[in-house]
Design a protein around this motif. Structure first.
Motif, PDB file in Angstrom:
ATOM      1  N   ASP A 131       0.839  -1.189   0.000  1.00 27.59           N
ATOM      2  CA  ASP A 131       0.000   0.000   0.000  1.00 27.59           C
ATOM      3  C   ASP A 131       0.879   1.246   0.000  1.00 27.59           C
ATOM      4  O   ASP A 131       1.346   1.701   1.047  1.00 27.59           O
ATOM      5  CB  ASP A 131      -0.914  -0.016   1.223  1.00 27.59           C
ATOM      6  CG  ASP A 131      -1.879   1.159   1.245  1.00 27.59           C
ATOM      7  OD1 ASP A 131      -1.852   1.973   0.310  1.00 27.59           O
ATOM      8  OD2 ASP A 131      -2.672   1.246   2.195  1.00 27.59           O
ATOM      9  N   THR A 132       1.076   1.791  -1.180  1.00 28.39           N
ATOM     10  CA  THR A 132       1.916   2.989  -1.322  1.00 28.39           C
ATOM     11  C   THR A 132       1.160   4.145  -1.969  1.00 28.39           C
ATOM     12  O   THR A 132       1.774   5.109  -2.408  1.00 28.39           O
ATOM     13  CB  THR A 132       3.157   2.657  -2.172  1.00 28.39           C
ATOM     14  OG1 THR A 132       2.741   2.200  -3.461  1.00 28.39           O
ATOM     15  CG2 THR A 132       4.018   1.602  -1.507  1.00 28.39           C
ATOM     16  N   ASN A 133      -0.190   4.048  -2.009  1.00 31.60           N
ATOM     17  CA  ASN A 133      -0.947   5.096  -2.714  1.00 31.60           C
ATOM     18  C   ASN A 133      -1.117   6.364  -1.881  1.00 31.60           C
ATOM     19  O   ASN A 133      -1.509   7.404  -2.413  1.00 31.60           O
ATOM     20  CB  ASN A 133      -2.301   4.575  -3.188  1.00 31.60           C
ATOM     21  CG  ASN A 133      -3.240   4.208  -2.050  1.00 31.60           C
ATOM     22  OD1 ASN A 133      -2.882   4.314  -0.880  1.00 31.60           O
ATOM     23  ND2 ASN A 133      -4.445   3.752  -2.382  1.00 31.60           N
ATOM     24  N   LYS A 154      -3.417   7.082   0.155  1.00 31.35           N
ATOM     25  CA  LYS A 154      -4.830   7.440   0.194  1.00 31.35           C
ATOM     26  C   LYS A 154      -5.564   6.564   1.207  1.00 31.35           C
ATOM     27  O   LYS A 154      -5.112   5.466   1.539  1.00 31.35           O
ATOM     28  CB  LYS A 154      -5.484   7.235  -1.179  1.00 31.35           C
ATOM     29  CG  LYS A 154      -4.773   7.896  -2.346  1.00 31.35           C
ATOM     30  CD  LYS A 154      -4.919   9.393  -2.316  1.00 31.35           C
ATOM     31  CE  LYS A 154      -4.294  10.023  -3.563  1.00 31.35           C
ATOM     32  NZ  LYS A 154      -4.410  11.501  -3.542  1.00 31.35           N
ATOM     33  N   ASP A 161      -7.978   3.740   2.325  1.00 27.43           N
ATOM     34  CA  ASP A 161      -8.394   2.499   1.686  1.00 27.43           C
ATOM     35  C   ASP A 161      -9.322   1.733   2.618  1.00 27.43           C
ATOM     36  O   ASP A 161      -9.309   1.933   3.836  1.00 27.43           O
ATOM     37  CB  ASP A 161      -7.188   1.617   1.346  1.00 27.43           C
ATOM     38  CG  ASP A 161      -6.237   2.278   0.360  1.00 27.43           C
ATOM     39  OD1 ASP A 161      -6.698   2.685  -0.718  1.00 27.43           O
ATOM     40  OD2 ASP A 161      -5.043   2.409   0.686  1.00 27.43           O
ATOM     41  N   TRP A 218      -5.361  -0.934  -3.611  1.00 25.86           N
ATOM     42  CA  TRP A 218      -4.613   0.293  -3.377  1.00 25.86           C
ATOM     43  C   TRP A 218      -4.665   1.149  -4.642  1.00 25.86           C
ATOM     44  O   TRP A 218      -3.671   1.333  -5.348  1.00 25.86           O
ATOM     45  CB  TRP A 218      -3.171  -0.044  -2.991  1.00 25.86           C
ATOM     46  CG  TRP A 218      -3.140  -1.004  -1.829  1.00 25.86           C
ATOM     47  CD1 TRP A 218      -3.445  -0.711  -0.536  1.00 25.86           C
ATOM     48  CD2 TRP A 218      -2.843  -2.403  -1.865  1.00 25.86           C
ATOM     49  NE1 TRP A 218      -3.336  -1.827   0.249  1.00 25.86           N
ATOM     50  CE2 TRP A 218      -2.971  -2.889  -0.537  1.00 25.86           C
ATOM     51  CE3 TRP A 218      -2.478  -3.287  -2.880  1.00 25.86           C
ATOM     52  CZ2 TRP A 218      -2.744  -4.214  -0.212  1.00 25.86           C
ATOM     53  CZ3 TRP A 218      -2.252  -4.610  -2.551  1.00 25.86           C
ATOM     54  CH2 TRP A 218      -2.381  -5.062  -1.223  1.00 25.86           C
ATOM     55  N   PRO A 219      -5.858   1.702  -4.946  1.00 28.31           N
ATOM     56  CA  PRO A 219      -6.033   2.456  -6.195  1.00 28.31           C
ATOM     57  C   PRO A 219      -5.459   3.860  -6.087  1.00 28.31           C
ATOM     58  O   PRO A 219      -4.862   4.241  -5.068  1.00 28.31           O
ATOM     59  CB  PRO A 219      -7.546   2.473  -6.371  1.00 28.31           C
ATOM     60  CG  PRO A 219      -8.069   2.442  -4.973  1.00 28.31           C
ATOM     61  CD  PRO A 219      -7.098   1.606  -4.188  1.00 28.31           C
ATOM     62  N   ASP A 220      -5.675   4.677  -7.122  1.00 29.92           N
ATOM     63  CA  ASP A 220      -5.040   5.996  -7.193  1.00 29.92           C
ATOM     64  C   ASP A 220      -5.871   7.109  -6.565  1.00 29.92           C
ATOM     65  O   ASP A 220      -5.525   8.282  -6.679  1.00 29.92           O
ATOM     66  CB  ASP A 220      -4.704   6.345  -8.641  1.00 29.92           C
ATOM     67  CG  ASP A 220      -5.936   6.446  -9.545  1.00 29.92           C
ATOM     68  OD1 ASP A 220      -7.071   6.353  -9.020  1.00 29.92           O
ATOM     69  OD2 ASP A 220      -5.770   6.593 -10.761  1.00 29.92           O
ATOM     70  N   SER A 252     -15.309   4.639  -3.974  1.00 28.23           N
ATOM     71  CA  SER A 252     -13.960   5.056  -4.346  1.00 28.23           C
ATOM     72  C   SER A 252     -14.021   6.206  -5.337  1.00 28.23           C
ATOM     73  O   SER A 252     -14.910   6.253  -6.193  1.00 28.23           O
ATOM     74  CB  SER A 252     -13.158   3.901  -4.945  1.00 28.23           C
ATOM     75  OG  SER A 252     -11.805   4.280  -5.141  1.00 28.23           O
ATOM     76  N   SER A 310     -11.456   6.736  -7.350  1.00 26.50           N
ATOM     77  CA  SER A 310     -10.276   6.320  -8.111  1.00 26.50           C
ATOM     78  C   SER A 310     -10.636   6.068  -9.563  1.00 26.50           C
ATOM     79  O   SER A 310     -11.806   5.890  -9.913  1.00 26.50           O
ATOM     80  CB  SER A 310      -9.678   5.045  -7.497  1.00 26.50           C
ATOM     81  OG  SER A 310      -9.460   5.192  -6.120  1.00 26.50           O
ATOM     82  N   ASP A 345      -8.830   3.510 -11.200  1.00 29.60           N
ATOM     83  CA  ASP A 345      -8.257   2.211 -11.539  1.00 29.60           C
ATOM     84  C   ASP A 345      -8.607   1.093 -10.570  1.00 29.60           C
ATOM     85  O   ASP A 345      -7.819   0.165 -10.375  1.00 29.60           O
ATOM     86  CB  ASP A 345      -6.733   2.328 -11.654  1.00 29.60           C
ATOM     87  CG  ASP A 345      -6.084   2.810 -10.353  1.00 29.60           C
ATOM     88  OD1 ASP A 345      -6.819   3.269  -9.446  1.00 29.60           O
ATOM     89  OD2 ASP A 345      -4.858   2.722 -10.248  1.00 29.60           O
ATOM     90  N   ARG A 401     -12.739  11.082 -11.545  1.00 25.13           N
ATOM     91  CA  ARG A 401     -12.670  10.654 -10.156  1.00 25.13           C
ATOM     92  C   ARG A 401     -13.984  10.899  -9.412  1.00 25.13           C
ATOM     93  O   ARG A 401     -13.968  11.181  -8.215  1.00 25.13           O
ATOM     94  CB  ARG A 401     -11.514  11.374  -9.448  1.00 25.13           C
ATOM     95  CG  ARG A 401     -10.157  11.041 -10.040  1.00 25.13           C
ATOM     96  CD  ARG A 401      -9.026  11.661  -9.229  1.00 25.13           C
ATOM     97  NE  ARG A 401      -7.741  11.387  -9.834  1.00 25.13           N
ATOM     98  CZ  ARG A 401      -7.051  10.278  -9.686  1.00 25.13           C
ATOM     99  NH1 ARG A 401      -7.554   9.305  -8.929  1.00 25.13           N
ATOM    100  NH2 ARG A 401      -5.890  10.106 -10.281  1.00 25.13           N
TER     101      ARG A 401
END
Length: 411
Positions: free
Chosen positions: A77-79, A81, A83, A98-100, A119, A121, A123, A132
């Motif tokens: 999980d590096t977004n 945001k 989640d 872990w979307p954008d 969401s 997001s 993606d 979005r």
């Protein structure tokens, strides 16, 4: 029961898109803890506390709980945001991936097989979205699939939110707004119902002029009954017959003298809990503030859920699926600062037995606000969020965490 008469929009009109993804992994979890006990469940894979807030739990049966976390629970999980994650008996796993963009408002069915969430997001699915806008998704854990509802009668929703999946994992209810049909039109939020098998979408709330925005939907097992707020009143619609019953009704059958909201429906659709500022729903309501009520739609009896003192308010009701327990927040309106801090309670409706859920390590009440209670199917476990540091040992992060308080063994 007869099948509901539904407006058939077809798969294309409902706009359902299935994107197959690999099954998301789950972290190893411990066996259910002995009772009564409070545990912090918004932790990372190693059981360490999070540096960022987690909040807004929603329960199914047993210990199944969806919640939102702003910080990473997983190394992947590096977004950066928020989640949605879900506690299963086998551990805690990601729901939204872990979307954008940010994801939130997680809501599982009883078994946790299907979980709704929102969401913003592009993606979440394998086919990217063009913008979005807030979209309601459903994650099928068993199949590793995501579905989403685009619109109603061929018109794309401008935004959608507040998803709730029925206990049987077959239906979804949510709020959504369509774009304006013409210049100067002010779009209204409506409550809708969506069936997974077939993909049809029905509008639940009243669309007549002057009816107002609708929100806060909840749905019975099998999808027949949907509770919602519209025009400051709580309604329950029978989707089979089309009849609508007002739950927030005065004790003489007339109009309530205050607004009502936040309905929570039992699995059979017989009982609905809600919050109201009305003073004429039952005899003896004299605290002058918001209170939780439970309405038995079969008998027409409304019960007041009183707070811990005469000058207390109660709010944020969560009714167990079996209709036997209601969790809620409460606080006094007078006295010292700590008396005014909201705490979470659980009441057994048949006996009136009430338990403090947001219990500190010394057996007292939480120091900081405890909010967003959600009770599981049989009233054995209550989830809530709080930034209090004294509910479990080792809580030093200074932010809101999600807790489960087990009060009895659940099936």
């Amino acid at each position: 029961m007869s099948n509901a008469t539904r407006m058939t929009t077809g798969l294309a009109a409902a706009g359902v898109l299935f994107g197959t993804m690999g099954a998301l992994p789950e972290a190893a979890g411990a066996d259910p803890a002995p009772v009564p006990v409070t545990e912090r469940v918004s932790v990372d894979r190693e059981g360490a506390q999070l540096a960022e807030p987690s909040y807004d739990p929603d329960m199914g049966e047993g210990r199944i709980t969806a919640f939102t976390a702003e910080g990473p629970l997983w190394q992947q999980d590096t977004n950066g945001k928020p989640d949605v994650h879900k506690v299963q008996n086998s551990g805690t796993g990601p729901v939204s991936g872990w979307p954008d963009g940010p994801s939130y408002d997680g809501s599982p069915c009883a078994s946790g097989r299907m979980t709704g969430f929102v969401s913003e997001s592009t993606d979440v699915t394998t086919r990217p979205l063009p913008d979005r806008r807030p979209v309601v998704y459903v994650h099928n854990t068993a199949q590793g699939k995501y579905s989403w509802v685009r619109g109603y009668q061929g018109v794309l929703f401008a935004s959608a939110g507040q998803p709730t999946v029925d206990p049987h994992c077959q239906w979804l209810t949510f709020t959504a707004t369509l774009p304006p049909a013409g210049p100067g039109e002010q779009p209204r939020s409506h409550v809708y119902r969506f069936v997974f098998n077939g993909g049809t979408v029905d509008r639940v709330s009243d669309a007549s002029p002057g009816a107002g925005d609708a929100s806060d939907p909840d749905i019975s097992a099998g999808g027949r009954y949907v509770a919602y707020e519209q025009g400051g009143e709580v309604h329950v619609r029978d989707m089979d017959t089309g009849t609508v019953e007002k739950a927030s009704v005065a004790r003489d059958g007339g109009a309530a003298d205050g607004t009502s909201s936040a309905p929570s429906l039992s699995a059979d659709g017989r009982r609905v809990a809600f919050a109201s500022r009305a003073s004429n729903l039952v005899d003896g309501d004299r605290n002058g503030g918001v209170d939780v009520f439970v309405r038995d739609l079969d008998t027409g009896v409304t019960t007041l859920v009183r707070g811990p003192a005469k000058k207390s308010w109660t709010a944020e009701p969560s009714l167990s699926a079996d209709g036997t327990h209601v969790a809620y927040t409460a606080a006094r309106t007078t006295g010292g600062t700590k008396n005014r801090v909201p705490s979470v309670y659980l009441r057994e409706l048949t006996t009136g037995k009430t338990q403090l859920i947001s219990v500190d390590l010394k057996g007292g009440r939480n120091d900081l606000a405890a909010r967003n209670p959600s009770v599981n199917a049989d009233g054995g476990v209550v989830a809530f969020d709080s930034a209090s540091s004294d509910l479990v040992s080792g809580d030093t992060n200074g932010v809101s965490d999600v807790f489960l308080r087990t009060v009895k063994n659940s099936q």
